[in-house]
Design a protein around this motif. Structure first.
Motif, PDB file in Angstrom:
ATOM      1  N   SER A 271     -52.846 -41.862  19.858  1.00 47.02           N
ATOM      2  CA  SER A 271     -52.992 -42.086  21.310  1.00 47.02           C
ATOM      3  C   SER A 271     -52.768 -40.816  22.108  1.00 47.02           C
ATOM      4  CB  SER A 271     -52.004 -43.160  21.795  1.00 47.02           C
ATOM      5  OG  SER A 271     -52.138 -44.308  21.004  1.00 47.02           O
ATOM      6  N   GLY A 272     -53.198 -39.694  21.574  1.00 52.60           N
ATOM      7  CA  GLY A 272     -53.078 -38.437  22.313  1.00 52.60           C
ATOM      8  C   GLY A 272     -51.674 -37.853  22.339  1.00 52.60           C
ATOM      9  N   GLN A 273     -50.765 -38.432  21.553  1.00 52.46           N
ATOM     10  CA  GLN A 273     -49.417 -37.860  21.486  1.00 52.46           C
ATOM     11  C   GLN A 273     -49.428 -36.792  20.394  1.00 52.46           C
ATOM     12  OE1 GLN A 273     -46.201 -40.646  21.679  1.00 52.46           O
ATOM     13  NE2 GLN A 273     -47.532 -42.201  22.578  1.00 52.46           N
ATOM     14  N   MET A 274     -49.629 -35.571  20.830  1.00 51.35           N
ATOM     15  CA  MET A 274     -49.837 -34.476  19.904  1.00 51.35           C
ATOM     16  C   MET A 274     -48.485 -33.936  19.427  1.00 51.35           C
ATOM     17  SD  MET A 274     -53.026 -34.700  20.185  1.00 51.35           S
ATOM     18  CE  MET A 274     -53.453 -33.425  19.015  1.00 51.35           C
ATOM     19  N   ARG A 275     -48.332 -33.919  18.091  1.00 53.65           N
ATOM     20  CA  ARG A 275     -47.086 -33.399  17.508  1.00 53.65           C
ATOM     21  C   ARG A 275     -47.447 -32.502  16.342  1.00 53.65           C
ATOM     22  NH1 ARG A 275     -46.153 -35.817  21.405  1.00 53.65           N
ATOM     23  NH2 ARG A 275     -44.764 -37.593  21.768  1.00 53.65           N
ATOM     24  N   PHE A 276     -46.637 -31.490  16.115  1.00 50.48           N
ATOM     25  CA  PHE A 276     -46.815 -30.634  14.945  1.00 50.48           C
ATOM     26  C   PHE A 276     -45.438 -30.174  14.499  1.00 50.48           C
ATOM     27  CE2 PHE A 276     -48.360 -27.599  12.010  1.00 50.48           C
ATOM     28  CZ  PHE A 276     -49.694 -27.893  11.785  1.00 50.48           C
ATOM     29  N   TRP A 277     -45.192 -30.234  13.217  1.00 53.16           N
ATOM     30  CA  TRP A 277     -43.868 -29.879  12.722  1.00 53.16           C
ATOM     31  C   TRP A 277     -43.957 -29.377  11.295  1.00 53.16           C
ATOM     32  CZ3 TRP A 277     -45.858 -34.770  13.191  1.00 53.16           C
ATOM     33  CH2 TRP A 277     -45.872 -35.580  12.054  1.00 53.16           C
ATOM     34  N   GLU A 278     -42.897 -28.734  10.857  1.00 52.84           N
ATOM     35  CA  GLU A 278     -42.774 -28.447   9.434  1.00 52.84           C
ATOM     36  C   GLU A 278     -41.804 -29.468   8.885  1.00 52.84           C
ATOM     37  OE1 GLU A 278     -42.282 -24.858   6.226  1.00 52.84           O
ATOM     38  OE2 GLU A 278     -41.977 -24.394   8.336  1.00 52.84           O
ATOM     39  N   SER A 279     -42.086 -29.960   7.673  1.00 56.79           N
ATOM     40  CA  SER A 279     -41.283 -31.024   7.089  1.00 56.79           C
ATOM     41  C   SER A 279     -39.796 -30.694   7.193  1.00 56.79           C
ATOM     42  CB  SER A 279     -41.698 -31.193   5.630  1.00 56.79           C
ATOM     43  OG  SER A 279     -40.847 -32.107   5.015  1.00 56.79           O
ATOM     44  N   GLY A 280     -39.016 -31.621   7.703  1.00 58.03           N
ATOM     45  CA  GLY A 280     -37.576 -31.427   7.840  1.00 58.03           C
ATOM     46  C   GLY A 280     -37.188 -30.678   9.106  1.00 58.03           C
ATOM     47  N   GLY A 281     -38.156 -30.164   9.834  1.00 59.51           N
ATOM     48  CA  GLY A 281     -37.838 -29.382  11.031  1.00 59.51           C
ATOM     49  C   GLY A 281     -38.161 -30.130  12.314  1.00 59.51           C
ATOM     50  N   PRO A 282     -37.864 -29.505  13.447  1.00 59.70           N
ATOM     51  CA  PRO A 282     -38.127 -30.147  14.750  1.00 59.70           C
ATOM     52  C   PRO A 282     -39.614 -30.112  15.080  1.00 59.70           C
ATOM     53  CG  PRO A 282     -37.412 -27.888  15.067  1.00 59.70           C
ATOM     54  CD  PRO A 282     -37.363 -28.128  13.591  1.00 59.70           C
ATOM     55  N   TYR A 283     -40.013 -30.890  16.088  1.00 49.75           N
ATOM     56  CA  TYR A 283     -41.389 -30.775  16.590  1.00 49.75           C
ATOM     57  C   TYR A 283     -41.584 -29.392  17.168  1.00 49.75           C
ATOM     58  CZ  TYR A 283     -41.913 -35.879  16.411  1.00 49.75           C
ATOM     59  OH  TYR A 283     -41.998 -37.180  16.000  1.00 49.75           O
ATOM     60  N   ARG A 284     -42.606 -28.708  16.714  1.00 45.03           N
ATOM     61  CA  ARG A 284     -42.942 -27.407  17.311  1.00 45.03           C
ATOM     62  C   ARG A 284     -43.905 -27.614  18.455  1.00 45.03           C
ATOM     63  NH1 ARG A 284     -39.320 -23.587  15.754  1.00 45.03           N
ATOM     64  NH2 ARG A 284     -38.916 -23.804  13.531  1.00 45.03           N
ATOM     65  N   ILE A 285     -44.699 -28.669  18.331  1.00 47.17           N
ATOM     66  CA  ILE A 285     -45.543 -29.084  19.447  1.00 47.17           C
ATOM     67  C   ILE A 285     -45.223 -30.535  19.725  1.00 47.17           C
ATOM     68  CG2 ILE A 285     -47.904 -29.734  20.093  1.00 47.17           C
ATOM     69  CD1 ILE A 285     -48.925 -27.243  18.757  1.00 47.17           C
ATOM     70  N   SER A 286     -45.016 -30.833  21.003  1.00 51.41           N
ATOM     71  CA  SER A 286     -44.822 -32.221  21.404  1.00 51.41           C
ATOM     72  C   SER A 286     -45.407 -32.329  22.803  1.00 51.41           C
ATOM     73  CB  SER A 286     -43.331 -32.567  21.382  1.00 51.41           C
ATOM     74  OG  SER A 286     -43.156 -33.880  21.847  1.00 51.41           O
ATOM     75  N   TRP A 287     -46.604 -32.866  22.869  1.00 48.85           N
ATOM     76  CA  TRP A 287     -47.336 -32.880  24.133  1.00 48.85           C
ATOM     77  C   TRP A 287     -48.179 -34.141  24.196  1.00 48.85           C
ATOM     78  CZ3 TRP A 287     -52.725 -32.623  25.083  1.00 48.85           C
ATOM     79  CH2 TRP A 287     -53.083 -32.390  26.419  1.00 48.85           C
TER      80      TRP A 287
END
Ligand code: NAG
Ligand code: NAG
Length: 488
Positions: A271-287
Motif C-alpha cells: 500500500s505504498g508504505q516503502m521500507r528498506f532494511w538490512e536483516s536485523g537492522g533498523p529501517y533505512r527507508i520508511s516513507w
C-alpha cells in the motif's frame, strides 16, 4: 437415529432401485485387502454387535449405507462405520491384532489400480481410494495423499497438504523452489512477475558496485514505478510517475553491498508504505506514499558488475503459466534472456515481432564487462539493414557484412529467422531459406557459452517465439530467466 435418516432414504429410493437393477447381486463390496490386523479409529461406530458372521456384519453395514466396518472373526465383533478412512484427517487405521478393517469399494477389480494402492498411505494406513488425494491447503493425514496431485516438493504437515520447506505455493497444485539464484550480468535487466500478493520480501544479495531494483506497475520500463538504488555508499528511494514526475524521497548514507558475501536485505511496498532494511537492522527507508502504486513486476540490475540474488518466493517469469509452444516471450528494453550453451556448432530458430532491432546474442562470458560477444542483428539501423556484429575484449565493436534489408521486421507480424553459429562462421537466414543472406567468418573464433535473444532500446517490448523451435526455452526444458547462469 434410524428415524432421522428416513427422509433422506426416501429421497434416495429411486436411485437405490436403479442401482439394484443395474447391479442386482450385491449393493456392497467390502475389501479387507489393506485391513488385515487393523481397524479404523477416530470415529464411533453407528452400530456395534457381536457374534455375527462376516456376511451378517456386512449386511448390517449395508443397511446403514456404511463406508466401512471393523470385524473381529474370533468373536464375531462388528463395528459399522459411516465414513471410510480418507473422509477426514481425524480418522486413522491402526494395528489391532485379530481385527479386520473392511473398506466398502465400488469395484474390487479396480481397487489395485488406485494411485495410492502401493504406497504407505494405503498399505499401512488404509487411505487407498483416489478420493483420498488432496491438493495444497486441504486436510490430510499422510504426505502420500498430497504428492500425486501436486507438482514440486510437498508434504502433509499440521494435517494440511503444504509445500515443503524448500518450496513455496504458487497455487493449489504447484510448489516452486525457494531461493533460486538469479544472476544479473552488469548491463541488462532481469524481470520477474510478482504473484500471490507479494509486497514484502527479505532477499540475499551479493554485488559490489551498485544495484537497482524496480517495482513497476506494468511489464515495461515505462510505467509508474518505485526504484530502490543501492550504491557502495548510498541507498536511494525514487518514485516515478511515468512521464510526469520523478521524485527522490529518500537518500541515506549506508553501505549494504558486498562482493564476497551474501547480505540479507529487506524491502516492502505494501500500500505504498516503502521500507528498506538490512536483516536485523533498523529501517533505512520508511516513507509512505499518499497515492500508492500497485507494482506487478520487479526488475533487477547490477551496474557494470555481477549481481547474485536469492528471492525466497512469489516471483515467476513474466510468461509463467503459458505452457504452449507458441507462447510469446515479451521482453522490455535493455534485456538479454541468456541461457548456458554447451555446443559450439548450433542453430537457433525463432520468430520476432518488433519495429526494429531483433537481435540474437552469443557470448563467451556471462559477465557483460565488454568480453567476446557476437550479435546477429536483424532489422537494425531502423529496420533498414542486417549484419553480424562482434565485440572483442580490448578492441571494441565492429560490424560485418552490413546488408540492406529494408522492412525485414514487422511490428504486427511474427517473422521467422535462423542463425547458424559455428567456430568458423555466423550465418543469418530468413524464414526457411536455404542460403544465408548475411554471413561472417570468425577470425579468431570465439567460444560460446551463453546465447539468447536480446532487446536493445525500443520503448515497446520485443516479442519472440522460442519454445516453438527449441524446447530448451521451456520450463520443462529447464529455462528460467536469470537462473543457472553461473556455477556455484
Ligand atoms: C497452477 O499453476 C500451474 C502453472 O500455471 C497450472 O498449470 C495449474 O493448472 C494451476 N493449478 C490450478 C489448480 O489452477
Ligand atoms: C556476406 O554474406 C553473404 C551471404 O551469406 C555472403 O555471400 C558474402 O560472402 C558475405 N560477405 C562477406 C564479406 O563476408
Amino acid at each position: 437415529m434410524a428415524q432421522l435418516r428416513t427422509p433422506s432414504l426416501m429421497l434416495l429410493t429411486p436411485l437405490i432401485l436403479t442401482l439394484l437393477v443395474v447391479q442386482p447381486t450385491s449393493a456392497l463390496v467390502a475389501s479387507a485387502r489393506r485391513g488385515q490386523d487393523r481397524r479404523l479409529n477416530g470415529v464411533g461406530p453407528r452400530e456395534q454387535q457381536s457374534g455375527l458372521s462376516q456376511e451378517q456384519c456386512q449386511a448390517l453395514c449395508s443397511q446403514y449405507n456404511c463406508g466401512s466396518f471393523n470385524y473381529h472373526p474370533a468373536t464375531g465383533g462388528c463395528e459399522v462405520l459411516s465414513p471410510t478412512a480418507c473422509e477426514s484427517y481425524g480418522l486413522y487405521v491402526v494395528r489391532s491384532t485379530g481385527w479386520r478393517w473392511f473398506d466398502v469399494v465400488s469395484d474390487l477389480t479396480t481397487e489395485s489400480s488406485q494411485v495410492l494402492w502401493q504406497r504407505e498411505a494405503c498399505v499401512r494406513d488404509g487411505r487407498c481410494r483416489d478420493s483420498c488425494l488432496r491438493r495444497l491447503g486441504e486436510n490430510c493425514r499422510h504426505s502420500d495423499q498430497c504428492q500425486p496431485l501436486v507438482t514440486g516438493g510437498t508434504q502433509c504437515a499440521s494435517w494440511t497438504c503444504q509445500c515443503d520447506a524448500d518450496h513455496w505455493q504458487f497455487n493449489e497444485t504447484l510448489c516452486l523452489p525457494r531461493n533460486q539464484q538469479l544472476f544479473t550480468e552488469g548491463t541488462f535487466w532481469v524481470w520477474k512477475k510478482i504473484v500471490n500478493g507479494l509486497c514484502s520480501t527479505q532477499f540475499d544479495l551479493k554485488a559490489s558496485k551498485g544495484v537497482t531494483i524496480v517495482l513497476a506497475e506494468a511489464y515495461t520500463h515505462y510505467s509508474n514505478r518505485y526504484v530502490f538504488e543501492l550504491t557502495p555508499t548510498y541507498l536511494y528511494g525514487n518514485r516515478i510517475l511515468e512521464g510526469v514526475t520523478n521524485s527522490r524521497y529518500a537518500s541515506v548514507a549506508v553501505s549494504m553491498l558486498s562482493s564476497d558475501t551474501f547480505r540479507t536485505l529487506g524491502m516492502s511496498w505494501c500500500s505504498g508504505q516503502m521500507r528498506f532494511w538490512e536483516s536485523g537492522g533498523p529501517y533505512r527507508i520508511s516513507w509512505n506514499d499518499g497515492s500508492a502504486f500497485n507494482p506487478t513486476h520487479m526488475a533487477i540490475y547490477s551496474a557494470d558488475s555481477e549481481g547474485r540474488w536469492r528471492f525466497p518466493e512469489r516471483l515467476v517469469d513474466p510468461w509463467f503459466g503459458d505452457w504452449s509452444t507458441e507462447r510469446i516471450y515479451s521482453i522490455p528494453r535493455d534485456t538479454f534472456i541468456s541461457r548456458r550453451r554447451h555446443e559450439q556448432d548450433f542453430w537457433v530458430e525463432f520468430e520476432c515481432r518488433i519495429t526494429r532491432d531483433c537481435f540474437w546474442q552469443a557470448r563467451q562470458e556471462v559477465y557483460w564487462n565488454h568480453g567476446n560477444i557476437l550479435r546477429a542483428a536483424f532489422g537494425g539501423w531502423d529496420n533498414t539493414a542486417s549484419a553480424v556484429q562482434r565485440h572483442i575484449t580490448g578492441v571494441g565493436w565492429s560490424t560485418h557484412n552490413y546488408t540492406e534489408t529494408p522492412g525485414i521486421l514487422s511490428a504486427t507480424e511474427f517473422r521467422k529467422f535462423r542463425v547458424h553459429f559455428s567456430p568458423q562462421a555466423v550465418s543469418m537466414y530468413r524464414g526457411d531459406e536455404t542460403e544465408p543472406f548475411v554471413s561472417h567468418k570468425l577470425d579468431p573464433p570465439i567460444t560460446i557459452n551463453y546465447d539468447g535473444p536480446q532487446m536493445c532500446c525500443n520503448v515497446e517490448n520485443i516479442e519472440y517465439k522460442l519454445a516453438k523451435y527449441d524446447s530448451g526455452w521451456s520450463y520443462e526444458g529447464g529455462f528460467r530467466w536469470g537462473e543457472d547462469l553461473v556455477p556455484e
